[in-house]
Design a protein around this motif. Sequence first.
Motif, PDB file in Angstrom:
ATOM      1  N   LEU A  37     -14.331  31.496  13.625  1.00 15.94           N
ATOM      2  CA  LEU A  37     -15.216  32.601  13.263  1.00 15.94           C
ATOM      3  C   LEU A  37     -14.549  33.377  12.130  1.00 15.94           C
ATOM      4  CD1 LEU A  37     -17.537  34.607  13.880  1.00 15.94           C
ATOM      5  CD2 LEU A  37     -16.006  35.631  15.558  1.00 15.94           C
ATOM      6  N   GLN A  38     -15.294  33.554  11.029  1.00 13.80           N
ATOM      7  CA  GLN A  38     -14.798  34.375   9.914  1.00 13.80           C
ATOM      8  C   GLN A  38     -15.672  35.628   9.822  1.00 13.80           C
ATOM      9  OE1 GLN A  38     -14.915  32.031   6.364  1.00 13.80           O
ATOM     10  NE2 GLN A  38     -13.201  30.728   6.984  1.00 13.80           N
ATOM     11  N   PHE A  39     -14.975  36.749   9.821  1.00 10.25           N
ATOM     12  CA  PHE A  39     -15.702  38.017   9.827  1.00 10.25           C
ATOM     13  C   PHE A  39     -15.034  38.937   8.814  1.00 10.25           C
ATOM     14  CE2 PHE A  39     -16.532  42.166  11.985  1.00 10.25           C
ATOM     15  CZ  PHE A  39     -17.891  42.174  11.766  1.00 10.25           C
ATOM     16  N   HIS A  40     -15.800  39.331   7.811  1.00 11.21           N
ATOM     17  CA  HIS A  40     -15.259  40.214   6.750  1.00 11.21           C
ATOM     18  C   HIS A  40     -16.061  41.518   6.753  1.00 11.21           C
ATOM     19  CE1 HIS A  40     -13.028  36.843   5.079  1.00 11.21           C
ATOM     20  NE2 HIS A  40     -14.108  36.108   5.185  1.00 11.21           N
ATOM     21  N   LEU A  48     -26.269  19.830  22.341  1.00 13.61           N
ATOM     22  CA  LEU A  48     -26.433  21.035  23.162  1.00 13.61           C
ATOM     23  C   LEU A  48     -25.130  21.814  23.294  1.00 13.61           C
ATOM     24  CD1 LEU A  48     -28.791  19.663  25.952  1.00 13.61           C
ATOM     25  CD2 LEU A  48     -29.356  21.305  24.153  1.00 13.61           C
ATOM     26  N   VAL A  49     -24.002  21.108  23.463  1.00 11.68           N
ATOM     27  CA  VAL A  49     -22.704  21.795  23.577  1.00 11.68           C
ATOM     28  C   VAL A  49     -22.359  22.499  22.277  1.00 11.68           C
ATOM     29  CG1 VAL A  49     -20.221  21.384  23.821  1.00 11.68           C
ATOM     30  CG2 VAL A  49     -21.811  20.350  25.431  1.00 11.68           C
ATOM     31  N   ARG A  50     -22.577  21.815  21.151  1.00 10.87           N
ATOM     32  CA  ARG A  50     -22.299  22.457  19.852  1.00 10.87           C
ATOM     33  C   ARG A  50     -23.191  23.679  19.652  1.00 10.87           C
ATOM     34  NH1 ARG A  50     -22.182  16.797  17.377  1.00 10.87           N
ATOM     35  NH2 ARG A  50     -19.978  16.282  17.510  1.00 10.87           N
ATOM     36  N   MET A  51     -24.470  23.562  20.006  1.00 10.90           N
ATOM     37  CA  MET A  51     -25.384  24.683  19.878  1.00 10.90           C
ATOM     38  C   MET A  51     -24.934  25.845  20.777  1.00 10.90           C
ATOM     39  SD  MET A  51     -29.449  24.850  20.632  1.00 10.90           S
ATOM     40  CE  MET A  51     -29.203  24.824  22.385  1.00 10.90           C
ATOM     41  N   TRP A  52     -24.517  25.542  21.983  1.00 10.75           N
ATOM     42  CA  TRP A  52     -24.053  26.592  22.883  1.00 10.75           C
ATOM     43  C   TRP A  52     -22.808  27.284  22.327  1.00 10.75           C
ATOM     44  CZ3 TRP A  52     -19.461  26.941  25.661  1.00 10.75           C
ATOM     45  CH2 TRP A  52     -19.408  28.005  26.569  1.00 10.75           C
ATOM     46  N   ARG A  53     -21.854  26.455  21.798  1.00 14.40           N
ATOM     47  CA  ARG A  53     -20.625  27.056  21.237  1.00 14.40           C
ATOM     48  C   ARG A  53     -20.944  27.952  20.053  1.00 14.40           C
ATOM     49  NH1 ARG A  53     -16.366  22.595  20.072  1.00 14.40           N
ATOM     50  NH2 ARG A  53     -15.183  24.406  19.445  1.00 14.40           N
ATOM     51  N   TYR A 112     -21.672  33.335  17.837  1.00 14.90           N
ATOM     52  CA  TYR A 112     -22.584  34.290  17.204  1.00 14.90           C
ATOM     53  C   TYR A 112     -22.719  35.548  18.061  1.00 14.90           C
ATOM     54  CZ  TYR A 112     -26.826  36.193  15.165  1.00 14.90           C
ATOM     55  OH  TYR A 112     -27.733  37.027  14.580  1.00 14.90           O
ATOM     56  N   CYS A 113     -22.825  35.361  19.366  1.00 16.85           N
ATOM     57  CA  CYS A 113     -22.899  36.527  20.267  1.00 16.85           C
ATOM     58  C   CYS A 113     -21.606  37.344  20.198  1.00 16.85           C
ATOM     59  CB  CYS A 113     -23.174  36.088  21.696  1.00 16.85           C
ATOM     60  SG  CYS A 113     -24.869  35.528  21.933  1.00 16.85           S
ATOM     61  N   GLN A 114     -20.448  36.678  20.052  1.00 15.55           N
ATOM     62  CA  GLN A 114     -19.184  37.395  19.892  1.00 15.55           C
ATOM     63  C   GLN A 114     -19.203  38.249  18.630  1.00 15.55           C
ATOM     64  OE1 GLN A 114     -16.162  34.338  19.923  1.00 15.55           O
ATOM     65  NE2 GLN A 114     -15.486  34.934  21.968  1.00 15.55           N
ATOM     66  N   VAL A 115     -19.702  37.642  17.537  1.00 16.17           N
ATOM     67  CA  VAL A 115     -19.774  38.397  16.269  1.00 16.17           C
ATOM     68  C   VAL A 115     -20.694  39.599  16.425  1.00 16.17           C
ATOM     69  CG1 VAL A 115     -20.594  38.264  13.882  1.00 16.17           C
ATOM     70  CG2 VAL A 115     -19.200  36.434  14.828  1.00 16.17           C
ATOM     71  N   LEU A 116     -21.843  39.406  17.039  1.00 18.65           N
ATOM     72  CA  LEU A 116     -22.764  40.532  17.225  1.00 18.65           C
ATOM     73  C   LEU A 116     -22.125  41.633  18.067  1.00 18.65           C
ATOM     74  CD1 LEU A 116     -26.253  38.878  17.817  1.00 18.65           C
ATOM     75  CD2 LEU A 116     -25.426  40.065  15.799  1.00 18.65           C
TER      76      LEU A 116
END
Length: 161
Positions: free
Chosen positions: A152-155, A106-111, A116-120
Amino acid sequence: MGIQFCTHGNLVLIVVEDADEVIELKRKKRQNLEKSLKKKTKAATEIQAWWRGTLVRRTLLHAALRAWIIQRWWRQTLVNLLQKKRREALVTYANTVRAVVKIQSLVRMWRIHWRYCQVLNAIRVIQCHWECQNCYTCALLRGHCVVTATHLQFHIEIINP
């Protein structure tokens, strides 16, 4: 010395006895009877002792067998209790491990969801700023995002047609 007369019909029997011999014979008979009685008493005593010993040994054997049965039962009860405790400890350990794994999942899923929300949000900010620019018709945006548990990798590529 004694004389004795006995009559049997027409026959007269005269018995001459020596008193000392009679006394001696009676004494020997008495001694033989006493010896015989002592032998019989000794034999009876030995038989009684053997029988009492047999009874005592039988009683001790029965007591030993009963004690052995009780000891065997107690040992089996202790083994069963130990197995029950081990089984309960194993079940408790398995439940604890299962709960820990579930919490970790659950902690890994939350992280990951948080990243993912940060990327969005970052993509929305970039899109919003890009749309506000005058030259949004001049170029295209192409983005690629990789989300892992640790980073997080974002290109983003800006492509001019």
